[in-house]
Design a protein around this motif. Structure first.
Motif, short mmCIF file in Angstrom:
data_model
loop_
_atom_site.label_atom_id
_atom_site.label_comp_id
_atom_site.label_asym_id
_atom_site.label_seq_id
_atom_site.Cartn_x
_atom_site.Cartn_y
_atom_site.Cartn_z
N PHE A 91 0.84 -1.20 0.00
CA PHE A 91 0.00 0.00 0.00
C PHE A 91 0.87 1.25 0.00
O PHE A 91 1.88 1.33 0.69
CB PHE A 91 -0.90 -0.01 1.23
N ASN A 92 0.51 2.23 -0.80
CA ASN A 92 1.21 3.51 -0.95
C ASN A 92 2.57 3.36 -1.63
O ASN A 92 3.40 4.27 -1.54
CB ASN A 92 1.40 4.22 0.40
N SER A 93 2.82 2.22 -2.30
CA SER A 93 4.05 2.11 -3.09
C SER A 93 3.94 3.01 -4.32
O SER A 93 2.85 3.30 -4.80
CB SER A 93 4.30 0.65 -3.49
N ARG A 94 5.10 3.44 -4.82
CA ARG A 94 5.13 4.39 -5.93
C ARG A 94 4.74 3.71 -7.24
O ARG A 94 5.23 2.65 -7.59
CB ARG A 94 6.53 4.99 -6.03
N ARG A 95 3.81 4.34 -7.97
CA ARG A 95 3.40 3.91 -9.29
C ARG A 95 3.50 5.09 -10.24
O ARG A 95 2.55 5.82 -10.44
CB ARG A 95 1.96 3.37 -9.28
N ASP B 295 -5.18 1.52 -15.57
CA ASP B 295 -3.93 2.12 -15.11
C ASP B 295 -3.52 3.21 -16.08
O ASP B 295 -4.14 3.39 -17.15
CB ASP B 295 -2.85 1.05 -14.95
N PRO B 296 -2.48 3.99 -15.76
CA PRO B 296 -2.07 5.08 -16.66
C PRO B 296 -1.72 4.62 -18.08
O PRO B 296 -1.83 5.41 -19.03
CB PRO B 296 -0.84 5.66 -15.95
N ALA B 297 -1.33 3.35 -18.22
CA ALA B 297 -0.99 2.83 -19.55
C ALA B 297 -2.23 2.40 -20.33
O ALA B 297 -2.12 2.02 -21.50
CB ALA B 297 -0.03 1.66 -19.42
N GLY B 298 -3.39 2.44 -19.71
CA GLY B 298 -4.62 2.08 -20.40
C GLY B 298 -5.05 0.64 -20.20
O GLY B 298 -6.05 0.21 -20.79
N ASN B 299 -4.32 -0.13 -19.40
CA ASN B 299 -4.70 -1.52 -19.13
C ASN B 299 -5.88 -1.56 -18.18
O ASN B 299 -5.90 -0.87 -17.16
CB ASN B 299 -3.52 -2.29 -18.53
N GLU C 270 0.46 -12.86 -19.68
CA GLU C 270 0.29 -12.59 -21.11
C GLU C 270 0.52 -11.11 -21.43
O GLU C 270 1.00 -10.78 -22.51
CB GLU C 270 -1.12 -12.99 -21.54
N ARG C 271 0.23 -10.24 -20.50
CA ARG C 271 0.41 -8.79 -20.74
C ARG C 271 1.68 -8.26 -20.10
O ARG C 271 2.27 -7.30 -20.60
CB ARG C 271 -0.80 -8.02 -20.19
N PHE C 272 2.09 -8.86 -18.97
CA PHE C 272 3.25 -8.35 -18.24
C PHE C 272 4.20 -9.52 -17.97
O PHE C 272 4.09 -10.19 -16.93
CB PHE C 272 2.82 -7.69 -16.92
N SER C 273 5.08 -9.72 -18.85
CA SER C 273 6.01 -10.85 -18.72
C SER C 273 6.92 -10.66 -17.50
O SER C 273 7.52 -9.61 -17.30
CB SER C 273 6.88 -10.96 -19.99
N GLY C 274 7.00 -11.70 -16.65
CA GLY C 274 7.85 -11.66 -15.48
C GLY C 274 7.21 -11.06 -14.24
O GLY C 274 7.83 -11.04 -13.18
N ILE C 275 5.95 -10.60 -14.35
CA ILE C 275 5.28 -10.02 -13.19
C ILE C 275 4.86 -11.13 -12.22
O ILE C 275 4.63 -12.27 -12.63
CB ILE C 275 4.05 -9.20 -13.63
N THR C 276 4.82 -10.81 -10.95
CA THR C 276 4.32 -11.76 -9.95
C THR C 276 2.79 -11.80 -10.03
O THR C 276 2.13 -10.76 -9.88
CB THR C 276 4.74 -11.33 -8.54
N SER C 277 2.22 -12.95 -10.31
CA SER C 277 0.76 -13.07 -10.43
C SER C 277 0.11 -12.70 -9.10
O SER C 277 0.55 -13.14 -8.04
CB SER C 277 0.37 -14.49 -10.82
#
Length: 246
Positions: A139-143, A177-181, A223-230
Motif C-alpha cells: 500500500f502507498n508504493s510508488r506507481r 492504469d495510466p498505460a490504459g490496461n 500474457e500482458r506483463f512478462s515476469g510479473i508476480t501473479s
C-alpha cells in the motif's frame, strides 16, 4: 318729503345690516368648513398612518446544519462486530468505523485486525507481492507519479479466490492504469467493510456470500506483463489501507 327720506334711510340701513349679517355668516361658514377639512385631513392622516397592521418581527435563530445521519444511542452496532468504542485519537490495531458509537463524533468503533481469511486458495497466508520489474504491491508504493492505494496479494494464475469475509456482492468493478490496461473484478461489502477485488473473474456479481466461499478465479497477468508476480488487487472502497485485516 322728509318722511320719504326717513323711510329710504331706514330701508338702506336694514339692507346694510342684512348684507353685513349675511357676509359674516358666510365668513364663519367658510372658516368652519376649513377647520372641518383640516380636522378631517388630520384624522385621515392619523388613521392612514395607524391603519396598517403592526409588523411582526420574527426572530430567526440560527440553526447549525448537521448531517442527516443520526448518531446511534448505544454501542451495540459496534460490539456486534467485535469492536470497541473509543476516541479515534487512540491507536486502533484494526480499523476505525464511523457512525457506530454513541456520543461525540470522534468516538468511533475500533474493529479488530486480522479478521479476514486467506483469499488465494492453496496459500497459508495473504502474502503481499514484493517488488518486481513492474513495481511493488504494498500500500502507498510508488506507481509512476501516483501512489498505489491498494494491496497486491500473491496468487497463482487461474487459482480459486475465496471470500475474505461474509457479506454481499454488489456488482462488477473495473479500473484502468495510466498505460490504459483495464482490470476487472467485483465489489464485496458487509456492515463493517467494503472492498474491491480486481483481476479476478467472479462466479457471480450479486447476492450474499459466506467467508471462505469460492468467489471466482484469478485472471492471468503473464500474457500482458512478462515476469510479473501473479496477484490479485485488494482495494478498500474508501481508499484506506487494508493491510491490518490481511
Amino acid at each position: 318729503m322728509n318722511m320719504l327720506r326717513v323711510c329710504l334711510t331706514a330701508a338702506l340701513l336694514v339692507c346694510y345690516g342684512l348684507l353685513s349679517c349675511s357676509s359674516e355668516h358666510d365668513k364663519r361658514e367658510a372658516e368652519d368648513l376649513k377647520n372641518g377639512d383640516s380636522n378631517i385631513e388630520v384624522k385621515r392622516n392619523y388613521t392612514t398612518a395607524n391603519s396598517g397592521r403592526p409588523q411582526t418581527v420574527t426572530l430567526r435563530k440560527k440553526v447549525k446544519k448537521t448531517g442527516s445521519k443520526m448518531r446511534p444511542r448505544s454501542d451495540i452496532s459496534c460490539t456486534e462486530l467485535g469492536g470497541i468504542c473509543q476516541p479515534n485519537r487512540f491507536i486502533c490495531q484494526g480499523r476505525y468505523l464511523a457512525d457506530r458509537c454513541s456520543g461525540a463524533k470522534p468516538r468511533q468503533c475500533c474493529t479488530p485486525a486480522a479478521a479476514w481469511s486467506v483469499l488465494c486458495a492453496g496459500h497459508h497466508n495473504n502474502r503481499v507481492r514484493a517488488c518486481d520489474s513492474h513495481g511493488c504491491g504494498a500500500f502507498n508504493s510508488r506507481r509512476g507519479n501516483d501512489l498505489h492505494k491498494a494491496v497486491d496479494l500473491v496468487c497463482d494464475d487461474y487459482s480459486i479466490v475465496n471470500t475474505p469475509f461474509s457479506g454481499s456482492l454488489a456488482g462488477p468493478v473495473s479500473r484502468k492504469d495510466p498505460a490504459g490496461n483495464q482490470y476487472d473484478g467485483v465489489k464485496l461489502l458487509s456492515d463493517a467493510h467494503c472492498v474491491k477485488i480486481f483481476n479476478i473473474r467472479p462466479y457471480r456479481y450479486m447476492g450474499p456470500v459466506a467467508q471462505g466461499e469460492a468467489l471466482g478465479y484469478l485472471l492471468p497477468l503473464q500474457e500482458r506483463f512478462s515476469g510479473i508476480t501473479s496477484h490479485l488487487e485488494l482495494q478498500m472502497c474508501d481508499g484506506t489501507d487494508p493491510s491490518p485485516f490481511i
